[in-house]
Design an enzyme around this catalytic site. Structure first.
Site, mmCIF file in Angstrom:
data_model
loop_
_atom_site.group_PDB
_atom_site.id
_atom_site.type_symbol
_atom_site.label_atom_id
_atom_site.label_comp_id
_atom_site.label_asym_id
_atom_site.label_seq_id
_atom_site.Cartn_x
_atom_site.Cartn_y
_atom_site.Cartn_z
ATOM 1 N N VAL A 14 -10.701 7.765 -1.268
ATOM 2 C CA VAL A 14 -11.570 6.603 -0.974
ATOM 3 C C VAL A 14 -12.405 6.852 0.275
ATOM 4 O O VAL A 14 -13.595 6.511 0.327
ATOM 5 C CB VAL A 14 -10.727 5.303 -0.847
ATOM 6 C CG1 VAL A 14 -11.634 4.104 -0.610
ATOM 7 C CG2 VAL A 14 -9.876 5.084 -2.092
ATOM 8 N N GLY A 178 -8.279 11.182 -9.839
ATOM 9 C CA GLY A 178 -8.234 10.441 -8.567
ATOM 10 C C GLY A 178 -8.024 8.952 -8.760
ATOM 11 O O GLY A 178 -8.326 8.163 -7.861
ATOM 12 N N GLU A 181 -2.159 6.383 -7.668
ATOM 13 C CA GLU A 181 -1.635 6.365 -6.305
ATOM 14 C C GLU A 181 -0.944 7.708 -6.037
ATOM 15 O O GLU A 181 -0.554 8.399 -6.980
ATOM 16 C CB GLU A 181 -0.607 5.244 -6.156
ATOM 17 C CG GLU A 181 -1.160 3.861 -6.411
ATOM 18 C CD GLU A 181 -2.265 3.477 -5.445
ATOM 19 O OE1 GLU A 181 -2.029 3.417 -4.250
ATOM 20 O OE2 GLU A 181 -3.413 3.267 -5.910
ATOM 21 N N LYS A 196 -2.277 -6.499 -6.210
ATOM 22 C CA LYS A 196 -3.618 -7.065 -6.411
ATOM 23 C C LYS A 196 -3.509 -8.519 -6.882
ATOM 24 O O LYS A 196 -4.275 -9.383 -6.443
ATOM 25 C CB LYS A 196 -4.391 -6.222 -7.430
ATOM 26 C CG LYS A 196 -4.695 -4.819 -6.902
ATOM 27 C CD LYS A 196 -5.137 -3.888 -8.001
ATOM 28 C CE LYS A 196 -5.406 -2.486 -7.464
ATOM 29 N NZ LYS A 196 -5.483 -1.461 -8.507
ATOM 30 N N GLY A 293 -11.154 5.019 -8.574
ATOM 31 C CA GLY A 293 -12.048 6.172 -8.424
ATOM 32 C C GLY A 293 -12.715 6.152 -7.061
ATOM 33 O O GLY A 293 -12.888 5.082 -6.448
HETATM 34 N N1 HSE Z 1 -4.158 3.449 -8.394
HETATM 35 C C1 HSE Z 1 -5.080 2.386 -8.452
HETATM 36 C C2 HSE Z 1 -5.449 2.118 -9.904
HETATM 37 C C3 HSE Z 1 -6.300 2.730 -7.644
HETATM 38 O O1 HSE Z 1 -5.172 2.992 -10.730
HETATM 39 O O2 HSE Z 1 -5.994 1.061 -10.220
HETATM 40 C C4 HSE Z 1 -7.237 1.586 -7.437
HETATM 41 O O3 HSE Z 1 -6.636 0.528 -6.751
#
Ligand code: HSE
Length: 427
Positions: A14, A178, A181, A196, A293
């Site tokens: 990021v 990418g 996590e 989230k 991403g």
């Molecule tokens: N690992 C998280 C996902 C990254 O796959 O949504 C974005 O928050």
């Protein structure tokens, strides 16, 4: 416009996305002045004078205007954010675990210091949902927020369904791209989506719910028999986060769900996320975009950096409602639960069993069960049990049946049972 100087922490996926979007943006005046890192030996593409391992030298540097925190470790991230706020600087972060677990503290610190913490990049990357909830829906009584909140699992499920890839290969691809996590268990077990969801709950209902209170079941236990069951019914499986207010209670969970193939959630594919909100005035609203991403997340962080340049802050407009709503896990949900063998089957935990199937290597039960029951150890930890919410939906509104109507149905059923018992006693 003032040329904003940024103190950045972390230069991973990021952080590099922010660097790129910042350099390519035509109308934002800002630059990365210093980058805080953990490992000075790691080879990096930018000049070495930009990097430091001395966090305080960045936080306390009067020439640095704002702090952008993009590291992996939630405790270290919290330390950076708290120190920066106390040192008089506003912060942008994309660390969903840190924000979700410390929401009340962050709200209080922002009030106390007058500085801001923005975290659009922490929730569904490129979908501008936090500011939308805060600003556009700041005064609307919202009843529901749900959707696909994790790009990696959505990518895995898309590849498994479309390309018939096996789970491990699809997960490896999500890592290479990418999306995942550093510990992909956080994605596949539903933790990332839960963080989230908790952040969304704060901005939707004004209630700060700690992630430990919320049920999360992931996609790691889905077996080929479950995929066949879904396909045979014309469904897909999606990992959904869901929070719903019913009167004064807010229910929330992250679970896989059967979704009819023509549903908009089913056609949200790969690393795309979707957020659906329902309001008393606006009804159903859909938001969709890339949820993982480097560039989509970097772009969300850049947008927050830009918002700080005009002194934007979240006002937590819904917080005044928080005395009137309570978080609860006392609702029934309708699930399909598959078990590897008859000994694993937990039939007695169901309030109501609608369908049963037993064979020597695959058994399943469809029925209603309380969220509290699904939070018990046996449902959480037995690798032979897979839970998927059923696809029963009314007017494309996932979950209404699952929580609202079922509660009414079960209350009626219980009333009926009590009445029958009473009548039998009278006879
Ligand atoms: N690992 C998280 C996902 C990254 O796959 O949504 C974005 O928050």
């Amino acid at each position: 416009m003032k040329n904003i100087s940024i103190g950045l922490f972390g230069f991973g996926c990021v952080g590099q996305g922010l660097y790129q979007t910042l350099n390519q943006s035509k109308n934002f005046a800002g630059y990365i002045a210093k980058i805080g890192i953990k490992d000075p030996r790691k080879k990096r593409e930018l000049p070495s004078h930009l990097f430091t391992t001395d966090a305080l030298s960045i936080i306390e540097d009067p020439k640095i205007d704002i702090i952008v925190e993009l590291i992996d470790d939630a405790s270290a991230a919290l330390e950076i954010v708290v120190s920066a706020l106390k040192a008089g600087k506003s912060v942008v972060t994309a660390n969903k675990k840190m924000v979700a677990e410390n929401m009340q503290l962050l709200v209080d610190l922002q009030k106390e210091t007058g500085n801001a913490v923005l975290y659009e990049g922490a929730v569904c990357a490129s979908i501008p949902i936090i500011r939308t909830l805060e600003e556009y829906f700041g005064h609307e009584p919202l009843t529901e927020v749900k959707g696909v909140f994790n790009g990696s699992t959505n990518y895995i499920l898309s590849r498994v369904f479309h390309d018939k890839l096996d789970y491990e290969t699809a997960l490896a691809q999500a890592q290479d791209l990418g999306f995942a996590e550093s510990d992909p268990a956080l994605d596949v077990e539903g933790y990332d989506a839960k963080y989230k969801l908790c952040i969304l709950i704060s901005h939707t209902f004004g209630l700060h719910v700690h992630p430990d209170q919320v049920l999360n079941l992931g996609i790691q236990r889905i077996k080929s028999a479950d995929l066949e069951y879904a396909s045979a019914h014309g469904w897909r499986i999606k990992l959904l986060g869901h929070a719903q207010r019913i009167e004064d209670k807010v229910y929330a969970f992250v679970m896989p769900r059967f979704v009819p193939i023509n549903d908009n959630l089913a056609t949200t594919e790969n690393e795309y996320n979707a957020v659906v909100i329902n309001g008393e005035f606006c009804d159903n609203q859909w938001f969709t975009g890339k949820g993982a991403g480097s560039l989509p997340t970097g772009a969300a962080v850049l947008s927050d950096v830009s918002a700080l340049s005009y002194a934007y802050k979240y006002e937590y407009k819904k917080e005044s409602h928080k005395e009137n709503v309570f978080f609860s896990n006392d609702s029934p949900v309708k699930i399909y639960a598959s078990f590897q063998s008859p000994e694993d089957v937990l039939l007695n935990d169901f309030d109501q069993v609608i369908e049963k199937y037993f064979s020597y290597d695959h058994c399943y039960v469809v029925g209603t069960i309380c969220l509290n029951k699904l939070r018990t150890e046996i449902w959480q930890n037995n690798p032979h049990i897979n839970v998927v919410l059923t696809a029963d939906t009314l007017d494309n509104s996932l979950g209404k049946l699952c929580v609202n109507q079922l509660k009414v149905e079960i209350d009626e059923l219980k009333k009926g049972q009590r009445l029958r018992k009473k009548l039998m006693l009278q006879l």
